[in-house]
Design a protein around this motif. Structure first.
Motif, PDB file in Angstrom:
ATOM      1  N   GLY A 104       0.822  -1.208   0.000  1.00 24.21           N
ATOM      2  CA  GLY A 104       0.000   0.000   0.000  1.00 24.21           C
ATOM      3  C   GLY A 104       0.852   1.251   0.000  1.00 24.21           C
ATOM      4  N   GLY A 105       0.219   2.362   0.356  1.00 22.53           N
ATOM      5  CA  GLY A 105       0.926   3.646   0.339  1.00 22.53           C
ATOM      6  C   GLY A 105       0.735   4.375   1.656  1.00 22.53           C
ATOM      7  N   THR A 106       1.805   4.969   2.153  1.00 23.52           N
ATOM      8  CA  THR A 106       1.678   5.677   3.432  1.00 23.52           C
ATOM      9  C   THR A 106       0.948   7.004   3.246  1.00 23.52           C
ATOM     10  OG1 THR A 106       3.802   6.837   3.291  1.00 23.52           O
ATOM     11  CG2 THR A 106       3.810   4.625   4.278  1.00 23.52           C
ATOM     12  N   PHE A 129      -4.159  14.692   4.555  1.00 25.24           N
ATOM     13  CA  PHE A 129      -2.866  14.006   4.495  1.00 25.24           C
ATOM     14  C   PHE A 129      -2.251  14.188   3.120  1.00 25.24           C
ATOM     15  CE2 PHE A 129      -4.497  10.765   1.712  1.00 25.24           C
ATOM     16  CZ  PHE A 129      -5.830  10.608   2.089  1.00 25.24           C
ATOM     17  N   LEU A 130      -0.963  13.908   3.011  1.00 20.66           N
ATOM     18  CA  LEU A 130      -0.296  13.749   1.716  1.00 20.66           C
ATOM     19  C   LEU A 130      -0.215  12.253   1.471  1.00 20.66           C
ATOM     20  CD1 LEU A 130       2.741  16.188   2.119  1.00 20.66           C
ATOM     21  CD2 LEU A 130       0.534  16.652   1.041  1.00 20.66           C
ATOM     22  N   GLY A 131      -0.626  11.823   0.281  1.00 18.18           N
ATOM     23  CA  GLY A 131      -0.631  10.392  -0.003  1.00 18.18           C
ATOM     24  C   GLY A 131      -0.086  10.100  -1.376  1.00 18.18           C
ATOM     25  N   LEU A 170       5.085   2.840   9.760  1.00 19.95           N
ATOM     26  CA  LEU A 170       5.539   1.679   8.989  1.00 19.95           C
ATOM     27  C   LEU A 170       6.967   1.298   9.393  1.00 19.95           C
ATOM     28  CD1 LEU A 170       5.217  -0.473   6.835  1.00 19.95           C
ATOM     29  CD2 LEU A 170       5.816   1.232   5.099  1.00 19.95           C
ATOM     30  N   ARG A 171       7.779   2.308   9.632  1.00 18.12           N
ATOM     31  CA  ARG A 171       9.165   2.041  10.058  1.00 18.12           C
ATOM     32  C   ARG A 171       9.169   1.225  11.346  1.00 18.12           C
ATOM     33  NH1 ARG A 171      12.280   4.602  13.865  1.00 18.12           N
ATOM     34  NH2 ARG A 171      14.526   4.337  13.594  1.00 18.12           N
ATOM     35  N   ASP A 172       8.405   1.663  12.352  1.00 19.31           N
ATOM     36  CA  ASP A 172       8.359   0.937  13.633  1.00 19.31           C
ATOM     37  C   ASP A 172       7.862  -0.493  13.416  1.00 19.31           C
ATOM     38  OD1 ASP A 172       9.237   3.177  14.903  1.00 19.31           O
ATOM     39  OD2 ASP A 172       7.293   3.741  15.753  1.00 19.31           O
ATOM     40  N   ALA A 173       6.788  -0.625  12.632  1.00 23.45           N
ATOM     41  CA  ALA A 173       6.202  -1.949  12.395  1.00 23.45           C
ATOM     42  C   ALA A 173       7.184  -2.853  11.650  1.00 23.45           C
ATOM     43  CB  ALA A 173       4.898  -1.806  11.605  1.00 23.45           C
ATOM     44  N   ALA A 174       7.896  -2.287  10.679  1.00 20.44           N
ATOM     45  CA  ALA A 174       8.815  -3.089   9.856  1.00 20.44           C
ATOM     46  C   ALA A 174      10.020  -3.552  10.669  1.00 20.44           C
ATOM     47  CB  ALA A 174       9.273  -2.284   8.640  1.00 20.44           C
ATOM     48  N   LEU A 175      10.574  -2.649  11.489  1.00 21.67           N
ATOM     49  CA  LEU A 175      11.742  -3.032  12.283  1.00 21.67           C
ATOM     50  C   LEU A 175      11.365  -4.123  13.280  1.00 21.67           C
ATOM     51  CD1 LEU A 175      13.514   0.419  12.903  1.00 21.67           C
ATOM     52  CD2 LEU A 175      14.047  -1.325  11.172  1.00 21.67           C
ATOM     53  N   VAL A 207      12.249 -10.095   4.184  1.00 20.82           N
ATOM     54  CA  VAL A 207      11.448  -8.866   4.279  1.00 20.82           C
ATOM     55  C   VAL A 207      11.311  -8.285   2.874  1.00 20.82           C
ATOM     56  CG1 VAL A 207      11.204  -6.565   5.290  1.00 20.82           C
ATOM     57  CG2 VAL A 207      12.339  -8.377   6.601  1.00 20.82           C
ATOM     58  N   ILE A 208      10.072  -8.048   2.465  1.00 21.82           N
ATOM     59  CA  ILE A 208       9.808  -7.444   1.152  1.00 21.82           C
ATOM     60  C   ILE A 208       9.168  -6.087   1.365  1.00 21.82           C
ATOM     61  CG2 ILE A 208       8.684  -7.688  -1.087  1.00 21.82           C
ATOM     62  CD1 ILE A 208       8.402 -10.668  -0.592  1.00 21.82           C
ATOM     63  N   MET A 209       9.835  -5.037   0.901  1.00 19.74           N
ATOM     64  CA  MET A 209       9.274  -3.689   1.017  1.00 19.74           C
ATOM     65  C   MET A 209       8.573  -3.335  -0.294  1.00 19.74           C
ATOM     66  SD  MET A 209       9.599  -2.203   3.977  1.00 19.74           S
ATOM     67  CE  MET A 209       9.278  -0.516   3.452  1.00 19.74           C
ATOM     68  N   ALA A 210       7.281  -3.698  -0.361  1.00 19.10           N
ATOM     69  CA  ALA A 210       6.504  -3.369  -1.561  1.00 19.10           C
ATOM     70  C   ALA A 210       5.673  -2.115  -1.355  1.00 19.10           C
ATOM     71  CB  ALA A 210       5.600  -4.549  -1.936  1.00 19.10           C
ATOM     72  N   ALA A 211       5.663  -1.566  -0.141  1.00 15.08           N
ATOM     73  CA  ALA A 211       4.877  -0.355   0.110  1.00 15.08           C
ATOM     74  C   ALA A 211       5.506   0.851  -0.579  1.00 15.08           C
ATOM     75  CB  ALA A 211       4.780  -0.092   1.611  1.00 15.08           C
ATOM     76  N   ALA A 212       4.646   1.777  -0.982  1.00 15.64           N
ATOM     77  CA  ALA A 212       5.104   3.078  -1.471  1.00 15.64           C
ATOM     78  C   ALA A 212       5.225   3.976  -0.238  1.00 15.64           C
ATOM     79  CB  ALA A 212       4.119   3.643  -2.472  1.00 15.64           C
ATOM     80  N   VAL A 213       6.450   4.218   0.167  1.00 14.91           N
ATOM     81  CA  VAL A 213       6.707   4.996   1.381  1.00 14.91           C
ATOM     82  C   VAL A 213       6.890   6.459   0.982  1.00 14.91           C
ATOM     83  CG1 VAL A 213       8.189   5.256   3.403  1.00 14.91           C
ATOM     84  CG2 VAL A 213       7.938   3.003   2.336  1.00 14.91           C
TER      85      VAL A 213
END
Ligand code: CTP
Ligand code: CA
Length: 235
Positions: free
Chosen positions: A20-22, A31-33, A81-86, A95-101
């Motif tokens: 997804g996208g943050t 928000f900015l998305g 997302l950073r906290d959740a990913a770490l 770990v696959i980072m498919a999100a649009a950060v």
């Protein structure tokens, strides 16, 4: 799941997938998305489940539902997302980072809705850069001397500084991940579409591999490649 017999290539493995996208808050209602639909991440999760993996699914905003059977963590912003990913990365084989950060977030978040004031100039939004989650994952992995596989996604366009592959190769080096799955973006391509065409670049000198078709086809190819890499580094 597949009707074919045989062992599941990712049985006993844990895979963290962001999708997804943050969304970066400006105030309580704005928000900015970005336009990430989450479809590629969902397809990756489905392929990983199919291959027998336990999936930790970190979902930023998506237009689609997370697949059933994942361990779901919902996040809003890049910092969340950073906290959740770490956290999820600990104990994950992949770990696959498919999100649009979002690369940037508003420097100040208003506690109250930003109001129009008659006769005043429009406000200026100052942005600050978000942490590079993928790079941070790689740094932590290396510090722990772990053999975890870390995979990035990149959407690239060619420009006066280089073509898609040149940009992607430079990005792979910068990030230090094991594989970089590269999409070519342009008007009407990739974002929200069901068809996809990617090149999988290796950080370890293997030849580039292309995969095309539906997002499920691409996901299956990526998960297949990951299974192969895993059985090589962690048989
Ligand atoms: N990514 C990340 N943290 C960020 C930005 C990106 O983890 N703050 C991850 C994405 O999830 C993706 C990969 O890095 O897997 C590449 O994202 P991309 O936006 O292409 O890379 P950037 O380094 O942000 O480069 P660019 O300036 O081209 O946007
Ligand atoms: Ca970016």
């Amino acid at each position: 799941s597949t009707p074919l017999a045989g062992p599941k290539p990712l049985a006993g493995r844990t895979i963290t997938i962001s999708a997804g996208g943050t969304r970066e808050a400006l105030d309580p209602v704005r928000f900015l998305g970005n336009r990430s639909s989450g479809k590629q991440g969902v397809a990756l999760a489905a392929a990983a489940l199919d291959a027998g993996a336990h999936v930790r699914f970190l979902a930023a905003h998506m237009d689609v539902q997370a697949p059933a059977g994942v361990e779901l963590v919902q996040v809003e912003s890049a910092l969340e997302l950073r906290d959740a990913a770490l956290e999820a990365a600990v104990g994950s084989d992949v770990v696959i980072m498919a999100a649009a950060v979002a690369d940037f977030r508003p420097a100040e978040v208003s506690d109250t809705k930003i109001k129009k004031v008659n006769g005043n100039d429009a406000p200026v939004v100052r942005l600050v850069q978000n942490p590079d989650i993928l790079h941070e994952l790689v740094v932590r992995r290396d510090a722990a001397a772990s053999t975890q596989l870390i995979i990035g996604f990149a959407a690239e366009t060619g420009d006066e500084d280089g073509d898609v592959l040149e940009h992607a190769t430079a990005k792979l080096k910068r990030k230090g991940c094991d594989l970089l799955v590269v999409n070519q973006v342009g008007v009407g391509r990739v974002f929200g579409q069901d068809q996809n065409s990617v090149i999988i670049l290796s950080g370890h000198g293997a030849a580039p591999q292309s995969a095309a078709g539906s997002k499920s086809d691409v996901a299956a190819a990526v998960i297949d490649r990951i299974s192969t890499e895993l059985s090589r580094v962690r048989p």
